[in-house]
Design a protein around this motif. Structure first.
Motif, PDB file in Angstrom:
ATOM      1  N   GLN A   1       0.829  -1.207   0.000  1.00  0.00           N
ATOM      2  CA  GLN A   1       0.000   0.000   0.000  1.00  0.00           C
ATOM      3  C   GLN A   1       0.862   1.255   0.000  1.00  0.00           C
ATOM      4  OE1 GLN A   1      -3.334  -0.329  -0.436  1.00  0.00           O
ATOM      5  NE2 GLN A   1      -3.193   1.871  -0.829  1.00  0.00           N
ATOM      6  N   ASP A   2       1.953   1.220   0.782  1.00  0.00           N
ATOM      7  CA  ASP A   2       2.868   2.364   0.795  1.00  0.00           C
ATOM      8  C   ASP A   2       3.521   2.533  -0.573  1.00  0.00           C
ATOM      9  OD1 ASP A   2       4.401   4.467   2.234  1.00  0.00           O
ATOM     10  OD2 ASP A   2       6.100   3.152   1.829  1.00  0.00           O
ATOM     11  N   GLY A   3       3.913   1.407  -1.181  1.00  0.00           N
ATOM     12  CA  GLY A   3       4.519   1.470  -2.506  1.00  0.00           C
ATOM     13  C   GLY A   3       3.545   1.993  -3.553  1.00  0.00           C
ATOM     14  N   LEU A   4       2.290   1.557  -3.459  1.00  0.00           N
ATOM     15  CA  LEU A   4       1.289   2.033  -4.415  1.00  0.00           C
ATOM     16  C   LEU A   4       1.039   3.530  -4.249  1.00  0.00           C
ATOM     17  CD1 LEU A   4      -1.302  -0.892  -4.397  1.00  0.00           C
ATOM     18  CD2 LEU A   4       0.163  -0.183  -6.301  1.00  0.00           C
ATOM     19  N   SER A   5       1.107   4.028  -3.007  1.00  0.00           N
ATOM     20  CA  SER A   5       0.961   5.476  -2.806  1.00  0.00           C
ATOM     21  C   SER A   5       2.056   6.227  -3.556  1.00  0.00           C
ATOM     22  CB  SER A   5       1.022   5.802  -1.308  1.00  0.00           C
ATOM     23  OG  SER A   5      -0.050   5.214  -0.611  1.00  0.00           O
ATOM     24  N   TYR A   6       3.289   5.723  -3.461  1.00  0.00           N
ATOM     25  CA  TYR A   6       4.401   6.314  -4.206  1.00  0.00           C
ATOM     26  C   TYR A   6       4.133   6.256  -5.713  1.00  0.00           C
ATOM     27  CZ  TYR A   6       8.577   7.704  -1.535  1.00  0.00           C
ATOM     28  OH  TYR A   6       9.499   8.387  -0.784  1.00  0.00           O
ATOM     29  N   LEU A   7       3.726   5.070  -6.169  1.00  0.00           N
ATOM     30  CA  LEU A   7       3.543   4.871  -7.605  1.00  0.00           C
ATOM     31  C   LEU A   7       2.387   5.707  -8.152  1.00  0.00           C
ATOM     32  CD1 LEU A   7       4.116   1.017  -7.627  1.00  0.00           C
ATOM     33  CD2 LEU A   7       5.605   2.731  -8.691  1.00  0.00           C
TER      34      LEU A   7
ATOM     35  N   THR B   1       7.203  17.011  -5.897  1.00  0.00           N
ATOM     36  CA  THR B   1       5.947  16.394  -5.452  1.00  0.00           C
ATOM     37  C   THR B   1       6.178  15.570  -4.187  1.00  0.00           C
ATOM     38  OG1 THR B   1       5.057  16.296  -7.691  1.00  0.00           O
ATOM     39  CG2 THR B   1       4.135  14.762  -6.086  1.00  0.00           C
ATOM     40  N   THR B   2       5.201  15.643  -3.278  1.00  0.00           N
ATOM     41  CA  THR B   2       5.294  14.867  -2.030  1.00  0.00           C
ATOM     42  C   THR B   2       4.133  13.866  -1.951  1.00  0.00           C
ATOM     43  OG1 THR B   2       3.985  16.480  -0.770  1.00  0.00           O
ATOM     44  CG2 THR B   2       6.382  16.767  -0.794  1.00  0.00           C
ATOM     45  N   VAL B   3       4.392  12.769  -1.286  1.00  0.00           N
ATOM     46  CA  VAL B   3       3.375  11.771  -0.941  1.00  0.00           C
ATOM     47  C   VAL B   3       3.606  11.372   0.508  1.00  0.00           C
ATOM     48  CG1 VAL B   3       2.546   9.412  -1.321  1.00  0.00           C
ATOM     49  CG2 VAL B   3       3.064  10.876  -3.275  1.00  0.00           C
ATOM     50  N   GLY B   4       2.611  11.639   1.348  1.00  0.00           N
ATOM     51  CA  GLY B   4       2.772  11.316   2.763  1.00  0.00           C
ATOM     52  C   GLY B   4       3.907  12.075   3.423  1.00  0.00           C
ATOM     53  N   GLY B   5       4.164  13.294   2.967  1.00  0.00           N
ATOM     54  CA  GLY B   5       5.226  14.104   3.554  1.00  0.00           C
ATOM     55  C   GLY B   5       6.621  13.780   3.041  1.00  0.00           C
ATOM     56  N   LYS B   6       6.740  12.866   2.059  1.00  0.00           N
ATOM     57  CA  LYS B   6       8.038  12.495   1.501  1.00  0.00           C
ATOM     58  C   LYS B   6       8.110  12.932   0.042  1.00  0.00           C
ATOM     59  CE  LYS B   6       8.533   8.480   4.535  1.00  0.00           C
ATOM     60  NZ  LYS B   6       8.686   7.005   4.602  1.00  0.00           N
ATOM     61  N   TYR B   7       9.272  13.457  -0.335  1.00  0.00           N
ATOM     62  CA  TYR B   7       9.480  13.920  -1.712  1.00  0.00           C
ATOM     63  C   TYR B   7       9.847  12.720  -2.580  1.00  0.00           C
ATOM     64  CZ  TYR B   7       9.336  18.615   0.217  1.00  0.00           C
ATOM     65  OH  TYR B   7       8.926  19.772   0.844  1.00  0.00           O
ATOM     66  N   ILE B   8       8.977  12.397  -3.535  1.00  0.00           N
ATOM     67  CA  ILE B   8       9.098  11.127  -4.246  1.00  0.00           C
ATOM     68  C   ILE B   8      10.195  11.129  -5.305  1.00  0.00           C
ATOM     69  CG2 ILE B   8       6.686  10.556  -3.824  1.00  0.00           C
ATOM     70  CD1 ILE B   8       6.011  11.432  -6.632  1.00  0.00           C
ATOM     71  N   PHE B   9      10.760  12.292  -5.629  1.00  0.00           N
ATOM     72  CA  PHE B   9      11.848  12.346  -6.608  1.00  0.00           C
ATOM     73  C   PHE B   9      13.174  12.715  -5.940  1.00  0.00           C
ATOM     74  CE2 PHE B   9       8.088  13.474  -9.316  1.00  0.00           C
ATOM     75  CZ  PHE B   9       8.088  12.302 -10.050  1.00  0.00           C
ATOM     76  N   ALA B  10      13.300  12.416  -4.647  1.00  0.00           N
ATOM     77  CA  ALA B  10      14.505  12.793  -3.903  1.00  0.00           C
ATOM     78  C   ALA B  10      15.352  11.594  -3.508  1.00  0.00           C
ATOM     79  CB  ALA B  10      14.112  13.578  -2.645  1.00  0.00           C
ATOM     80  N   GLY B  11      15.033  10.403  -4.016  1.00  0.00           N
ATOM     81  CA  GLY B  11      15.744   9.211  -3.567  1.00  0.00           C
ATOM     82  C   GLY B  11      15.371   8.899  -2.127  1.00  0.00           C
TER      83      GLY B  11
END
Length: 309
Positions: A67-73, A127-137
């Motif tokens: 579910q966490d991975g799908l949020s990222y995707l 872009t952020t998902v759940g407070g994390k920047y998804i293009f920041a490694g």
């Protein structure tokens, strides 16, 4: 062997106690709905139940990872879709500027629009998902991209984010935002670790488009149109990868959900009571217990007068 009243009393008491224990055990099974309540009830079945429960808990953890991975995707796919729409809009501006019908002032005004698009593209890259920047490694607690004039810098790292969705099966849930390999650029371009600057890629294409519009460079605009088409294709390739990974995660999620249903059925078979059968057993044991009490009352109904007869 001489049978004494004491022996009869002891045996009668034991029979009554055994009946009471069986009755209490059956009542406990009926009230809890479980045939395995404590370790001593059925060690073999309990061991199987514990193994199945362990598998269920592992699957639940994998489900959380999925579910966490799908949020990222999902977040990545949305960001790539928005970036693609932005590039298509820039391409329309480039074609409009290259048709030779616009006045220099109009082309300069479109160039200003492109400059605003560069800021918008930077926001998409942050872009952020759940407070994390998804293009920041994995260094995803701060915005990875920043703009200072015509310079784009990257403040994340090159490590991809992984999630374990099955035993010893981990997969990346993000796309490489930048790369140090000029032959294999990241989503947004090439990263120079010594300066943290990003070159090539979508940002450089937009900067060049802006300058060509402001300078009225018709030949440069033709090159910008070609570069924009290349960047749209480049972005689309990453979006296809994200879509394939999303389908993979959703498929594994469905498999784990089905497996959890089957495992719960196994636990039910091992642990739950047969209510109809247990009800019959309870009635029989209650009757047997009452009969043993009545028989005991008759056998042990001895007084001093009985000895004097």
């Amino acid at each position: 062997m001489r049978i004494t009243n004491g022996m009869i009393a002891r045996h009668t008491k034991n029979y009554i106690q055994d009946g009471m224990q069986r009755l209490a055990r059956t009542q406990e099974m009926m009230s809890t709905g479980k045939q395995i309540i404590r370790l001593s009830d059925d060690p073999t079945s309990l061991s199987q139940v514990l193994d199945v429960r362990s598998n269920i808990e592992m699957n639940k953890q994998y489900m959380r990872n999925i579910q966490d991975g799908l949020s990222y995707l999902y977040g990545t796919d949305t960001a790539l879709g928005t970036a693609g729409d932005l590039l298509k809009k820039a391409l329309e501006y480039a074609i409009q500027g290259a048709n030779g019908t616009l006045a220099p002032a109009d082309m300069a005004a479109i160039g200003e629009q492109i400059d605003k698009m560069i800021d918008e593209m930077k926001d998409i890259a942050n872009t952020t998902v759940g407070g994390k920047y998804i293009f920041a490694g994995t260094d995803n607690q701060r915005p990875p991209f920043a703009r200072s004039g015509d310079i784009i810098t990257y403040n994340g790292n090159l490590n991809q984010v992984y999630r374990e969705i099955l035993d010893q099966a981990s997969y990346a849930i993000d796309v490489p935002a930048v790369s140090t390999d000029v032959n294999n650029p990241g989503l947004f371009g090439i990263y120079d670790a010594s300066t943290s600057e990003v070159s090539g890629g979508v940002f450089e294409t937009l900067f060049e488009l802006r300058d060509n519009l402001k300078n009225g460079n018709a030949a440069g605009l033709q090159q910008s149109i070609e570069d924009l088409n290349n960047q749209i294709d480049h972005l689309l390739r990453y979006r296809v990868q994200v879509g394939a990974r999303t389908n993979h995660f959703e498929s594994v999620r469905d498999q784990l959900q089905d497996q959890e249903v089957r495992l719960n059925q196994v636990i039910s078979i091992l642990e739950d009571v047969d209510v109809a059968r247990t009800s019959v057993d309870l009635a029989q044991q209650h009757l047997a217990y009452q009969s043993s009490l009545a028989a005991g009352a008759q056998i042990l109904n001895v007084t001093l007068l009985d000895f004097l007869k």
